[in-house]
Design an enzyme around this catalytic site. Structure first.
Site, PDB file in Angstrom:
ATOM      1  N   ASP A  88       0.833  -1.201   0.000  1.00 28.69           N
ATOM      2  CA  ASP A  88       0.000   0.000   0.000  1.00 28.69           C
ATOM      3  C   ASP A  88       0.878   1.266   0.000  1.00 28.69           C
ATOM      4  OD1 ASP A  88      -2.874   0.894   0.486  1.00 28.69           O
ATOM      5  OD2 ASP A  88      -1.894   1.919   2.151  1.00 28.69           O
TER       6      ASP A  88
ATOM      7  N   GLU B 291      14.392 -14.774   0.652  1.00 29.80           N
ATOM      8  CA  GLU B 291      14.789 -15.807   1.626  1.00 29.80           C
ATOM      9  C   GLU B 291      13.936 -17.064   1.448  1.00 29.80           C
ATOM     10  OE1 GLU B 291      14.169 -13.967   5.430  1.00 29.80           O
ATOM     11  OE2 GLU B 291      15.818 -12.547   5.166  1.00 29.80           O
TER      12      GLU B 291
HETATM   13  C1  NOJ Z   1      -4.501   2.876  -0.747  1.00 31.26           C
HETATM   14  C2  NOJ Z   1      -5.638   1.963  -0.420  1.00 31.26           C
HETATM   15  O1  NOJ Z   1      -5.978   1.244  -1.559  1.00 31.26           O
HETATM   16  C3  NOJ Z   1      -6.748   2.852   0.073  1.00 31.26           C
HETATM   17  O2  NOJ Z   1      -7.937   2.140   0.222  1.00 31.26           O
HETATM   18  C4  NOJ Z   1      -6.323   3.493   1.363  1.00 31.26           C
HETATM   19  O3  NOJ Z   1      -7.300   4.420   1.772  1.00 31.26           O
HETATM   20  C5  NOJ Z   1      -5.004   4.239   1.207  1.00 31.26           C
HETATM   21  N1  NOJ Z   1      -4.037   3.487   0.455  1.00 31.26           N
HETATM   22  C6  NOJ Z   1      -4.397   4.557   2.545  1.00 31.26           C
HETATM   23  O4  NOJ Z   1      -3.931   3.376   3.149  1.00 31.26           O
END
Ligand code: NOJ
Length: 565
Positions: A206, A267
């Site tokens: 993310d 790993e």
């Molecule tokens: C991207 C994620 O897909 C989204 O849903 C989220 O709100 C933001 N990152 C923050 O983590």
């Protein structure tokens, strides 16, 4: 089916994204859970995907749909236990499916033990040094350190009452980590190992472009963040720097972090895969996908593209070339939990501002559902014919449209509150899946319980449910199943392709002898290619001389040496 022992499985995988709280509820509390996911794995195996990506299932107060993580090595008790995850991994592997989990490294939740410790200690403590705390401006620190805005609206700084503020690029409940701190780096290496040791096959990373920051940058205070055109996390509007020196996003130092992750991923045998969520310009995206880093990065140009043959062709060619230039494989995405579903986007007039449209509860302009679905089916077949991996979002195999008229009091997305009700956010793509035609929850929750989902399903979900479409000739579900089976049978791994535009037609010639032709026009067009029609997105039986409007056909063509350099 048994899992192939194959280190490169992710290069051409079809990955199905599950948003666990909206997939299947086994307990009847109205919230999807892990036993629900496990019970529905056969649906994914029947569909014919290669892997399932689970959006966060960690303990969370749901300030941002689970992307506010309290503990990276645990399961939210409302969703299940670690044993349930083990069960999912075991069943998935038995069904021939890999499992990818979401890692959220830019920020934790404000309930994470580290953040609680940071608040419990004084400014300057080692505990605060794991996050981005700064003194406020003004005589008593009553003003935020600078003018940065959160992507969800409002200031990106939150005061803690002692003159200091902490940074949150997203909701205030999502404090950003300080990735220059070795403790943070070590913690995430341990998290990767925790899940890889349990048998997880890969990771979706993310906000991968957000980890490195330069708070000393003099331009920082002038730099605002914004949301992208389709409600996305686009952090690259024109005012951002795109050369690796922007203070907040896509800084060059981030690559050193992911080189460290690659050592951890390697790993394992087979090495664990990773895919970056990085809202950066294409030439920068490829850097995250290098084999020495995460290996793959999401391509979002098609998420943002209008239904237009040139826009699609350019995005596809650029993505193929960039992935090849770093030895990665391309990724293709039309929908996910952050954007308006593609069946709806394509049913709106060109140029529609989807955020403004959502505010009208989907009334103005009027959505053409028939056209939207026709185009969505064609677009999906097009991306499935491309070399590389395809990421599907739950419900798109049913052709689900966005639920644009959710009652306002039900909205969960922090964007709604933080934008002072000027943007509705992403809930319309997160409404629970319809599994059955009838019943109060269309099979999402057990009928015996009076479960109320936080995001109510509309009445029309029943007709689009899995049960309504299973075995129904011409249904979208049947099209996905047939397309995935045909892809598996006819499209060789490692094949390359040539992408050409002929009037309204986008033609993909694969070196394995499969040809995909998409007609972007709203009129029929002559289909001047030889070969047997394998599949069409609109008609089951096709006259091989004509391609209907807004349709993709796959043909068994001659093998060619055409290739993208
Ligand atoms: C991207 C994620 O897909 C989204 O849903 C989220 O709100 C933001 N990152 C923050 O983590």
């Amino acid at each position: 089916m048994v899992l192939r022992a194959d280190a490169g499985w992710w290069r051409d995988a079809v990955v199905y994204q599950v948003y666990p709280r909206a997939f299947a509820d086994s307990t009847g509390d109205g919230v999807g859970d892990l036993r629900g996911v496990r019970s529905r794995l056969p649906h994914l195996a029947d569909l014919g995907v290669d892997a399932v990506w689970l959006s966060p299932f960690y303990p969370s107060a749901l300030a941002d749909g689970g992307y506010d993580v309290d503990d990276y090595c645990a399961v939210d008790p409302q969703l299940g236990t670690l044993a349930d995850i083990d069960g999912i991994i075991a069943d998935a592997h038995d069904l021939g499916l890999r499992v990818i989990v979401d890692i959220v490294p830019n920020h934790s939740s404000d309930r994470h033990a580290w953040f609680r410790a940071a608040l419990a200690t004084a400014p300057g403590s080692a505990e605060r040094a794991r996050y981005v705390f700064r003194d406020g401006r003004g005589a008593r620190g009553e003003l935020p350190p600078n003018e940065w805005k959160s992507l969800f609206g409002g200031s990106a700084w939150h005061p803690v009452g002692d003159g200091q503020w902490y940074l949150h690029l997203f909701a205030p409940e999502q404090p950003d980590f300080d990735w220059s701190n070795p403790e943070v780096r070590q913690m995430f290496h341990d998290v990767l190992r925790f899940w890889a040791d349990r048998g997880v096959d890969g990771f979706r990373v993310d906000v991968a472009h957000g980890l490195a920051k330069d708070l000393s940058d003099p331009l920082a205070s002038a730099t605002a963040l914004s949301m992208g055109p389709v409600g996305t996390m686009d952090a690259t509007p024109t005012e951002r720097r795109t050369d690796g020196t922007d203070p907040l996003f896509d800084r060059d130092e981030v690559h050193e972090i992911f080189a460290g992750w690659r050592c951890v991923l390697d790993e394992y045998d087979p090495p664990r895969s990773a895919v970056a969520e990085a809202w950066v310009p294409p030439h920068r995206r490829a850097l995250y996908a290098r084999p020495t880093e995460l290996g793959q990065a999401f391509e979002f140009a098609l998420l943002e593209a209008e239904w237009d043959v040139t826009a699609f062709a350019e995005a596809i060619r650029e993505n193929l070339a960039l992935a090849a230039s770093v030895g990665s494989s391309s990724t293709w995405v039309l929908s996910n939990h952050d954007v308006v579903r593609h069946a709806t986007r394509y049913g709106l007039p060109t140029g529609t501002d989807t955020a403004a449209w959502l505010l009208t509860d989907g009334r103005d302009p009027v959505e053409d559902r028939v056209r939207g679905l026709r185009r969505a089916r064609a677009a999906t077949m097009l991306i499935l014919a491309l070399p590389g991996s395809t990421y599907l979002y739950q419900g798109e195999e049913l052709g689900l449209a966005e639920v644009a008229d959710l009652p306002r009091h039900t909205l969960q997305d922090p964007i709604w509150q933080r934008s002072a009700a000027s943007r509705k956010g992403r809930d319309g793509a997160r409404v629970p899946m319809p599994w059955t035609v009838d019943g109060p929850h269309f099979g999402f929750s057990p009928e015996t319980r009076d479960a109320a989902s936080p995001l109510p399903q509309p009445a029309w979900f029943g007709d689009q449910s899995v049960a309504a479409q299973s075995g129904t000739p011409g249904s979208t579900l049947e099209l996905y199943e047939t397309a995935l089976a045909t892809r598996r049978a006819r499209m060789d791994r490692g094949a390359t392709c040539l992408v050409t535009v002929e009037g309204p037609l986008l033609v993909v010639d694969r070196t394995d002898g499969t040809r995909s032709v998409t007609n972007f026009s709203d009129r029929p067009a002559p289909l001047r290619f030889p070969g047997e029609v394998l599949l069409a997105s609109t008609h089951r039986e096709l006259d091989a001389a004509t391609i209907p409007p807004e349709t993709t056909v796959w043909l068994a063509a001659e093998r060619s040496d055409a290739a993208i350099e």
